[in-house]
Motif scaffolding. Structure first.
Motif, PDB file in Angstrom:
ATOM      1  N   ASN A 151       0.807  -1.223   0.000  1.00 13.23           N
ATOM      2  CA  ASN A 151       0.000   0.000   0.000  1.00 13.23           C
ATOM      3  C   ASN A 151       0.842   1.275   0.000  1.00 13.23           C
ATOM      4  N   ASP A 152       2.074   1.207  -0.491  1.00 13.21           N
ATOM      5  CA  ASP A 152       2.985   2.356  -0.469  1.00 13.21           C
ATOM      6  C   ASP A 152       2.871   3.119  -1.790  1.00 13.21           C
ATOM      7  N   VAL A 153       2.054   4.156  -1.788  1.00 11.48           N
ATOM      8  CA  VAL A 153       1.787   4.918  -3.010  1.00 11.48           C
ATOM      9  C   VAL A 153       3.037   5.653  -3.484  1.00 11.48           C
ATOM     10  N   ALA A 154       3.815   6.194  -2.557  1.00 13.36           N
ATOM     11  CA  ALA A 154       5.022   6.940  -2.930  1.00 13.36           C
ATOM     12  C   ALA A 154       6.042   6.025  -3.597  1.00 13.36           C
ATOM     13  N   ALA A 155       6.231   4.834  -3.059  1.00 18.59           N
ATOM     14  CA  ALA A 155       7.180   3.888  -3.657  1.00 18.59           C
ATOM     15  C   ALA A 155       6.705   3.455  -5.041  1.00 18.59           C
ATOM     16  N   LEU A 156       5.411   3.248  -5.183  1.00 12.12           N
ATOM     17  CA  LEU A 156       4.857   2.889  -6.486  1.00 12.12           C
ATOM     18  C   LEU A 156       5.098   4.000  -7.495  1.00 12.12           C
ATOM     19  N   GLU A 157       4.905   5.228  -7.095  1.00  6.84           N
ATOM     20  CA  GLU A 157       5.110   6.340  -8.027  1.00  6.84           C
ATOM     21  C   GLU A 157       6.557   6.400  -8.511  1.00  6.84           C
ATOM     22  N   LYS A 158       7.507   6.145  -7.634  1.00  5.33           N
ATOM     23  CA  LYS A 158       8.910   6.153  -8.051  1.00  5.33           C
ATOM     24  C   LYS A 158       9.183   5.097  -9.119  1.00  5.33           C
ATOM     25  N   LEU A 159       8.579   3.927  -8.937  1.00  5.00           N
ATOM     26  CA  LEU A 159       8.748   2.863  -9.926  1.00  5.00           C
ATOM     27  C   LEU A 159       8.127   3.242 -11.267  1.00  5.00           C
ATOM     28  N   LEU A 160       6.938   3.819 -11.230  1.00  4.97           N
ATOM     29  CA  LEU A 160       6.270   4.236 -12.457  1.00  4.97           C
ATOM     30  C   LEU A 160       7.059   5.332 -13.166  1.00  4.97           C
ATOM     31  N   GLN A 161       7.566   6.256 -12.381  1.00  6.33           N
ATOM     32  CA  GLN A 161       8.306   7.393 -12.929  1.00  6.33           C
ATOM     33  C   GLN A 161       9.581   6.931 -13.641  1.00  6.33           C
ATOM     34  N   ALA A 162      10.206   5.883 -13.110  1.00  5.30           N
ATOM     35  CA  ALA A 162      11.464   5.396 -13.676  1.00  5.30           C
ATOM     36  C   ALA A 162      11.253   4.437 -14.843  1.00  5.30           C
ATOM     37  N   SER A 163      10.028   3.965 -15.038  1.00  3.79           N
ATOM     38  CA  SER A 163       9.778   2.942 -16.047  1.00  3.79           C
ATOM     39  C   SER A 163       9.762   3.507 -17.462  1.00  3.79           C
ATOM     40  N   THR A 164      10.369   2.753 -18.378  1.00  2.00           N
ATOM     41  CA  THR A 164      10.318   3.106 -19.801  1.00  2.00           C
ATOM     42  C   THR A 164       9.509   2.069 -20.588  1.00  2.00           C
ATOM     43  N   ALA A 165       8.728   1.269 -19.867  1.00  2.00           N
ATOM     44  CA  ALA A 165       7.944   0.209 -20.515  1.00  2.00           C
ATOM     45  C   ALA A 165       6.911   0.800 -21.465  1.00  2.00           C
ATOM     46  N   LYS A 166       6.597   0.027 -22.506  1.00  2.00           N
ATOM     47  CA  LYS A 166       5.605   0.474 -23.483  1.00  2.00           C
ATOM     48  C   LYS A 166       4.227   0.571 -22.862  1.00  2.00           C
ATOM     49  N   HIS A 167       3.826  -0.480 -22.128  1.00  2.00           N
ATOM     50  CA  HIS A 167       2.554  -0.493 -21.424  1.00  2.00           C
ATOM     51  C   HIS A 167       2.801  -0.752 -19.944  1.00  2.00           C
ATOM     52  N   LYS A 168       2.100  -0.024 -19.092  1.00  2.00           N
ATOM     53  CA  LYS A 168       2.270  -0.149 -17.643  1.00  2.00           C
ATOM     54  C   LYS A 168       0.945  -0.569 -17.025  1.00  2.00           C
ATOM     55  N   LEU A 169       1.003  -1.546 -16.111  1.00  2.00           N
ATOM     56  CA  LEU A 169      -0.201  -2.052 -15.456  1.00  2.00           C
ATOM     57  C   LEU A 169       0.057  -2.198 -13.965  1.00  2.00           C
ATOM     58  N   ILE A 170      -0.738  -1.495 -13.160  1.00  2.00           N
ATOM     59  CA  ILE A 170      -0.707  -1.684 -11.703  1.00  2.00           C
ATOM     60  C   ILE A 170      -1.674  -2.811 -11.369  1.00  2.00           C
ATOM     61  N   ALA A 171      -1.201  -3.798 -10.609  1.00  2.00           N
ATOM     62  CA  ALA A 171      -2.041  -4.936 -10.227  1.00  2.00           C
ATOM     63  C   ALA A 171      -2.064  -5.045  -8.705  1.00  2.00           C
ATOM     64  N   ALA A 172      -3.269  -5.032  -8.127  1.00  2.00           N
ATOM     65  CA  ALA A 172      -3.359  -5.079  -6.669  1.00  2.00           C
ATOM     66  C   ALA A 172      -4.653  -5.727  -6.219  1.00  2.00           C
ATOM     67  N   ASP A 173      -4.570  -6.418  -5.089  1.00  2.00           N
ATOM     68  CA  ASP A 173      -5.794  -6.829  -4.405  1.00  2.00           C
ATOM     69  C   ASP A 173      -6.522  -5.581  -3.925  1.00  2.00           C
ATOM     70  N   ALA A 174      -7.847  -5.640  -3.922  1.00  2.00           N
ATOM     71  CA  ALA A 174      -8.628  -4.545  -3.331  1.00  2.00           C
ATOM     72  C   ALA A 174      -8.689  -4.706  -1.824  1.00  2.00           C
ATOM     73  N   VAL A 175      -9.072  -5.906  -1.371  1.00  2.00           N
ATOM     74  CA  VAL A 175      -9.028  -6.269   0.048  1.00  2.00           C
ATOM     75  C   VAL A 175      -8.016  -7.396   0.171  1.00  2.00           C
ATOM     76  N   PHE A 176      -7.040  -7.233   1.045  1.00  2.00           N
ATOM     77  CA  PHE A 176      -5.960  -8.208   1.146  1.00  2.00           C
ATOM     78  C   PHE A 176      -6.392  -9.384   2.017  1.00  2.00           C
ATOM     79  N   SER A 177      -6.217 -10.580   1.454  1.00  2.00           N
ATOM     80  CA  SER A 177      -6.847 -11.775   2.014  1.00  2.00           C
ATOM     81  C   SER A 177      -6.299 -12.188   3.364  1.00  2.00           C
ATOM     82  N   MET A 178      -5.085 -11.773   3.708  1.00  2.00           N
ATOM     83  CA  MET A 178      -4.504 -12.176   4.982  1.00  2.00           C
ATOM     84  C   MET A 178      -4.396 -11.032   5.978  1.00  2.00           C
ATOM     85  N   ASP A 179      -4.514  -9.787   5.517  1.00  2.00           N
ATOM     86  CA  ASP A 179      -4.457  -8.626   6.405  1.00  2.00           C
ATOM     87  C   ASP A 179      -5.819  -7.960   6.579  1.00  2.00           C
ATOM     88  N   GLY A 180      -6.705  -8.112   5.598  1.00  2.00           N
ATOM     89  CA  GLY A 180      -8.042  -7.550   5.703  1.00  2.00           C
ATOM     90  C   GLY A 180      -8.131  -6.071   5.415  1.00  2.00           C
TER      91      GLY A 180
END
Length: 387
Positions: A151-180
């Motif tokens: 759930n670290d939005v700032a860390a995710l943004e750094k990764l996105l900012q540095a990426s040169t990939a053609k297509h970018k996809l964020i994949a995440a659980d909405a509700v986390f099955s072991m933490d709730g």
């Protein structure tokens, strides 16, 4: 090889990591018979108590008579029944997205979707605590696979900012099955718009429970965007089996052509889809069930007061009780069994090392008396096991 396998199994047992199946001799419900013993169960993902609902049993019986018990061919040959088609349209309307596509399981959906939409030269950005099927889908896609802290939005943004990939996809659980806990989906969508990415949300534990009339996590946050693709399973709050993916029409049309786990699989029996159509109606009419769930959640959080063990901060039906040590978590689970209560012990690699826990799963069919019994038993267990 056989000797090597046995040594590994023996080591898992010594480490308190050996998993074992229980034999169920009753319908899935809050009170079950497992291994020939009656239990009050907090093990199930049947969050609305629909798995044994008489309306769904009747719907399945009728539909089996009408459509038989098997699909008989892949969906692109002759396996796509009218019941399948009607359910896909109904699900799309319910979650307020243009189109939907059925898969036999959530695992197959995640592997199929990620493998179809991204590949070499593309990038997936995944939460560190995502479910195993999201991780496997990412690995099998051959896209660059980046994992960010939970759930670290700032860390995710750094990764996105540095990426040169053609297509970018964020994949995440909405509700986390072991933490709730719930993912910061609006913040993720904002990053998608900023960095030209798309958002794939696994709503397995939110669909039917969160949002207006149980429409799920996207509705919970009141967000819509053509950049969003969602998946939800149909064997949890919906009480039956299977999963679906919903999104823009072009996405669904593309998945029908390219998602291998759809193209090369026989669909679930049509009778299941007819049963799920009845289930979606019950979910939509189930505000009283969700209200009872919230009352149960609040009771547990207010009354479970522990000295050593810790109830994690969760406002969902998944209430994790962190114990820490693997063997101690097993001991607690076994103690509760002696009280006639089933709560599963969850250990690595499902959760991080040192965070073994009991995963308390609540259902709308649990009562306050059930909750009082659970709380009293856990308090007694802590006094006896931690003395």
């Amino acid at each position: 090889m056989l000797a090597s396998l046995q040594r590994e199994l023996d080591q898992r047992k010594a480490d308190g990591l050996l998993r074992q199946r229980r034999l169920l001799d009753s319908p899935q419900a809050e009170h079950i018979v497992a291994n020939q013993q009656p239990y009050l169960s907090f093990c199930s993902n049947d969050y609305l108590g629909l798995a044994n609902h008489p309306d769904l049993i009747a719907a399945m019986q009728k539909a089996a008579g009408d459509s038989g018990v098997g699909s008989g061919a892949s969906g692109l040959v002759t396996g796509h029944h009218r019941y399948h088609d009607e359910l896909e349209q109904q699900l799309a309307r319910f979650v307020e997205l243009p189109a939907a596509l059925l898969f036999s399981t959530g695992y197959m959906a995640n592997i199929g979707v990620l493998g179809a939409l991204v590949g070499r030269g593309d990038a997936i950005f995944a939460d560190k605590l995502n479910h195993a099927c999201l991780n496997d889908g990412g690995y099998f896609s051959h896209a660059e696979f980046h994992r960010y802290p939970h759930n670290d939005v700032a860390a995710l943004e750094k990764l996105l900012q540095a990426s040169t990939a053609k297509h970018k996809l964020i994949a995440a659980d909405a509700v986390f099955s072991m933490d709730g806990d719930i993912a910061p989906i609006p913040e993720y969508l904002a990053l998608c718009e900023k960095y030209d990415a798309y958002l794939y949300i696994d709503d397995a534990h939110g669909f039917g429970v969160l949002g207006e009339h149980g429409k799920g996590s996207l509705n919970h946050f009141k967000i819509k965007s053509p950049r969003i693709i969602m998946m939800a399973t149909l064997g949890k709050a919906a009480g039956v089996a299977g999963s679906f993916v919903a999104g823009e029409q072009v996405v669904i049309d593309y998945l029908i052509q390219k998602a291998k786990s759809y193209v090369y699989s026989t669909p679930a029996p049509p009778a299941l889809s007819a049963t799920l159509s009845a289930s979606v109606k019950l979910i939509e009419q189930g505000d009283h069930l969700r209200a009872n769930l919230q009352a149960l959640i609040q009771y547990l959080k207010a009354n479970l007061k522990l000295n050593k063990w810790r109830l994690m901060d969760s406002d969902t039906t998944i209430q994790p009780l962190v114990v820490g040590d693997n063997l101690e978590a097993l001991a607690l689970s076994e103690y509760l069994q002696t009280c006639g209560i089933l709560v599963p012990a969850i250990r690595p690699p499902t959760v991080p090392v040192g965070t073994a826990r009991l995963r308390i799963s609540l259902s709308a069919t649990h009562t306050m008396d059930d909750m009082k019994k659970l709380v009293a038993a856990i308090h007694q267990a802590e006094r006896e096991l931690c003395a």
